[in-house]
Design an enzyme around this catalytic site. Structure first.
Site, mmCIF file in Angstrom:
data_model
loop_
_atom_site.group_PDB
_atom_site.id
_atom_site.type_symbol
_atom_site.label_atom_id
_atom_site.label_comp_id
_atom_site.label_asym_id
_atom_site.label_seq_id
_atom_site.Cartn_x
_atom_site.Cartn_y
_atom_site.Cartn_z
ATOM 1 N N GLY A 41 110.985 65.783 15.719
ATOM 2 C CA GLY A 41 110.781 64.354 16.029
ATOM 3 C C GLY A 41 109.305 64.035 15.834
ATOM 4 O O GLY A 41 108.715 63.275 16.584
ATOM 5 N N GLY A 76 107.709 62.334 13.724
ATOM 6 C CA GLY A 76 107.322 61.007 13.255
ATOM 7 C C GLY A 76 106.555 61.054 11.948
ATOM 8 O O GLY A 76 106.930 61.766 11.006
ATOM 9 N N HIS A 99 110.790 62.290 26.384
ATOM 10 C CA HIS A 99 110.716 61.129 27.294
ATOM 11 C C HIS A 99 111.602 59.964 26.829
ATOM 12 O O HIS A 99 111.766 58.994 27.552
ATOM 13 C CB HIS A 99 109.256 60.686 27.545
#
Ligand SMILES: C[S@@+](CC[C@H](N)C(=O)[O-])C[C@H]1O[C@@H](n2cnc3c(N)ncnc32)[C@H](O)[C@@H]1O
Length: 358
Positions: free
Chosen positions: A200, A202, A269
């Site tokens: 993840g 990005g 999160h």
């Protein structure tokens, strides 16, 4: 600029909070509350400024509102009022002769500033984010993630269906990541060789910084197609593209990524506990025994109210299915997924919670 040691960063953060509280305590309580209600004006003025590139003409020096308005084709009187509002919040200065100039904080609204936060302003004031915040009263009643309940979709589906917003979000996350990365890099004993997989990851900000700090490391960047597209040129511009493989992958659906260190920066999160356990399970299935996972997040102790982590926690409530957690909460979830607890390091900006695959 040299990276200050974490202890110095923590001291400055504490001092600034204490001074802020002491200053506020000098005012009558109604005035303190009135100050807080100005928050909406501050962010909406910043939004108007970045959307119209209002402060760009001030980059080279002071100008009157009329001069700014002529260059941008805007309404002069309104430009004066909006720039004066930005001056109230310390982003611009208004001289007695009516000329405006930018403060050093105001320069962060410039798209071309090397530390520009214009992307962040666009994101936090975007209709998608405001929609989530505006549903908070209902969320208090039903506990449902605000954005999902309001739209019947998730922020990730929304972004995938709006490629321009998706790219903007990936770039904005990278801007924020680059603010914290030097402290994270300095705080952890990164291996000199092997593979780091940013899950993840990005638009590649964190991974690029790790690889720039350790020339012997290779990288894997796992994400959805949109963010990976935003990463490609950036990794090349940082001189690390030849050491990175881009891997299109799903956090919940099996990873083709064997590595020595896995990074999860601001990923868990976004998800509830059960989803976090699944994500860690996906990584555990791909990871060799002994591999490390580093969870990079602001850490939230349940009974400590603190900026920015407690506000980021609410941002997660407004936008995602997730929350900010403490290291112990991460360890409890990770144990289920086959990870042993490791070190907890405070980098001064982010917590580093280390897990080992057992
Ligand atoms: C809050 S961003 C963090 C990005 C990056 N780690 C950083 O800190 O700059 C969360 C990332 O998770 C990615 N993501 C969300 N759902 C995903 C999924 N199902 N599979 C893979 N990546 C996903 C998003 O595309 C996004 O890049």
């Amino acid at each position: 600029m040299r990276t200050p040691p974490p202890a110095v960063v923590r001291f400055v953060q504490r001092l600034s909070r204490t001074l802020g509280r002491a200053g506020a305590a000098l005012k009558p309580r109604q005035a303190r509350l009135l100050d807080l209600t100005g928050g909406v004006a501050a962010i909406m003025l910043m939004r108007a400024a970045v959307q119209t590139r209002l402060v760009e003409p001030l980059a080279a020096g002071p100008l009157t509102a009329g001069e700014v308005a002529r260059r941008l084709g805007l309404h002069a009187d309104t430009v004066h009022r909006v720039l004066r509002g930005l001056a109230v919040y310390g982003l611009a200065r208004l001289a007695p002769d009516g000329r405006f100039s930018l403060t050093s904080t105001g320069r962060l609204l410039l798209d071309g500033d090397p530390h520009s936060m214009a992307g962040w302003i666009r994101y936090v004031t975007s209709p998608m984010v405001i929609l989530g915040w505006s549903r908070l009263p209902e969320t208090l009643r039903d506990g449902r993630p605000a954005f999902n309940a309001a739209t019947g979709t998730t922020i990730w589906q929304h972004l995938a269906e709006h490629p321009e917003e998706e790219e903007g979000f990936a770039r904005t996350m990278r801007e924020l990541t680059l603010l914290a990365a030097p402290l994270i890099i300095a705080a952890y004993p990164w291996p000199r060789s092997g593979t780091v997989c940013d899950v993840g990851g990005g638009a590649g900000g964190m991974l690029a910084e790790v690889l720039r700090a350790r020339e012997g490391l290779r990288g894997l960047l796992v994400d959805q197609p949109g963010p990976l597209a935003a990463a490609r040129d950036y990794l090349a511009s940082q001189g690390v593209a030849d050491r990175v493989d881009l891997v299109e992958g799903d956090l919940f659906d099996g990873l083709e990524a064997s590595a020595d260190v896995y990074l999860l920066k601001d990923v868990l999160h976004d998800w509830d506990d059960a989803q976090c356990a699944r994500i860690l399970g996906t990584i555990r299935a791909a990871a060799p025994r002994g591999a490390r996972v580093l969870i990079l997040e602001w850490l939230q102790e349940p009974n400590r109210a603190e900026f920015p982590v407690s506000i980021s926690d609410l941002m997660m409530l407004a936008q995602t299915e997730g929350r900010q957690r403490s290291a112990d909460e991460f360890f409890a979830i990770a144990a289920e997924a086959g990870f042993a607890a490791g070190r907890v390091i405070d980098s001064g900006a982010y917590g580093i919670v280390e897990l080992t695959a057992v």
